[in-house]
Design an enzyme around this catalytic site. Structure first.
Site, PDB file in Angstrom:
ATOM      1  CE  LYS A 154      -3.946  -2.136   2.221  1.00 33.77           C
ATOM      2  NZ  LYS A 154      -4.492  -2.631   3.485  1.00 33.77           N
ATOM      3  CD  GLN A 173      -3.729  -4.317   6.698  1.00 34.29           C
ATOM      4  OE1 GLN A 173      -3.522  -3.375   5.934  1.00 34.29           O
ATOM      5  NE2 GLN A 173      -4.399  -5.392   6.340  1.00 34.29           N
ATOM      6  CG  ASP A 208     -10.407  -0.194   4.830  1.00 32.60           C
ATOM      7  OD1 ASP A 208     -10.158  -0.496   3.648  1.00 32.60           O
ATOM      8  OD2 ASP A 208      -9.803  -0.667   5.812  1.00 32.60           O
TER       9      ASP A 208
END
Ligand code: NDP
Length: 293
Positions: free
Chosen positions: A54, A98, A121
């Site tokens: 990422k 995460q 997200d």
């Protein structure tokens, strides 16, 4: 008939290039560099690889990447303190925590603490609600990638009979909502669905997200259907001691029947990070716009 293979790698690369162009435009017009902050708690090797990828792709797109690593022993208060700081940091437009988090940390509470306008997200209940009621919002990355892939085959999905296999919060439910927004007729199937093959046979568009290796057989698929295979399953390979990745769809069988299909790997997977970058530049543009108003 042999299905068109939907090249997720190439489509993700094109999306990353488009993001990079938007980043340059935002820098030129407003002097703003979109920034993505990733919070990683613990040393889960798979998570470390994701976070590294990422970070690299974020920088490649011309954005700023911020990484915050905490030990596996971190407390909930410590994680919440970082999130609170990132919420108010003007250089940060997207925040991603995460998952999975260590057991002492309440993941739902952490996700709720993220500013919904920086929730790249798309898991914050505010964004889930906005998605359901049809308001503009940040949408979850893998589901967004599935819809973008389907649209490369048929730009207008309206009226299609779509069957989503799986009802998880991170894939099945949001992809169903996104397809509803595209005016598909959506069925969500799950482990209690009766006669799944018959349900799947109705579909012009199948999104398989059950996490069951090779479950969807060729004879479940309506000829010409678009098949988006989200599943990532590691199974034993033919060579002793080796493993390989397969999707939820029996790919070789499906290839003979479907109109178009995503491979595993190389289909949905590469789209997830590309959509995360897209969400970050979307968030930066919106935050900038709301400051200007
Ligand atoms: P979950 O395990 O959270 O959910 C699986 C869903 O599939 C559940 O709703 C379950 O039903 C349903 N299901 C399980 N077995 C069957 C069955 N035999 N028939 C019908 N439905 C069934 O998984 P996720 O949604 O998190 O992930 C799904 C797959 O997608 C996994 O393989 C995962 O690795 C992959 N994935 C890939 C990503 C990518 O970037 N490409 C990102 C995220 C996930 P019920 O609710 O009734 O239990």
């Amino acid at each position: 008939m042999t299905a068109e293979i939907i090249d997720g790698k190439a489509i993700a690369q094109a999306l990353r290039h488009e993001v990079a162009r938007r980043v340059q435009a935002l820098q030129a017009a407003r002097g703003v560099t979109p920034g993505l902050a990733v919070v990683l708690v613990g040393e889960d090797p798979a998570s470390e690889v994701y976070v590294r990828n990422k970070g690299a792709q974020t920088r490649e797109a011309g954005m700023a990447s911020f990484e915050h690593k905490l030990p596996a022993t971190a407390t909930q208060a410590e994680v919440l303190a970082i999130v609170a700081r990132l919420n108010t940091d003007a250089n940060v437009h997207g925040i991603l925590v995460q998952l999975p988090l260590p057991p002492q940390i309440d993941a739902a509470a952490v996700l709720r603490a993220i500013d919904p306008d920086k929730d790249v997200d798309g898991f914050h209940p505010i964004n889930v609600g906005r998605l359901v009621i049809g308001e503009p919002c940040l949408t979850p990355c893998t589901p967004t990638g599935c819809v973008l892939l389907a649209k490369t085959v048929t730009p207008k999905l309206a009226g299609l009979e779509a069957v989503v296999i799986g009802r998880s919060t991170i894939v099945g439910k949001p992809v169903a909502q996104l397809l509803l927004r595209e005016d598909c007729t959506v069925t969500i199937a799950h482990s209690r669905t009766r006669d799944l093959p018959a349900v799947v046979r109705r579909a012009d568009l199948i999104i398989a997200a059950a996490g069951r290796p090779l479950m969807v057989r060729g004879n479940w698929i309506k000829p010409g259907a678009i098949v988006i295979d989200v599943g990532i399953n590691r199974v034993a390979a033919d060579v002793a001691g080796k493993t390989r990745l397969v999707g939820d769809v029996a790919y070789d069988e499906a290839l003979q029947v479907a109109g178009a299909i995503t491979p595993v790997p190389g289909g949905v997977g590469p789209m997830t990070i590309a959509c995360l970058l897209k969400n970050t530049v979307d968030a930066a543009e919106r935050i900038r716009q709301s400051l200007a108003n």
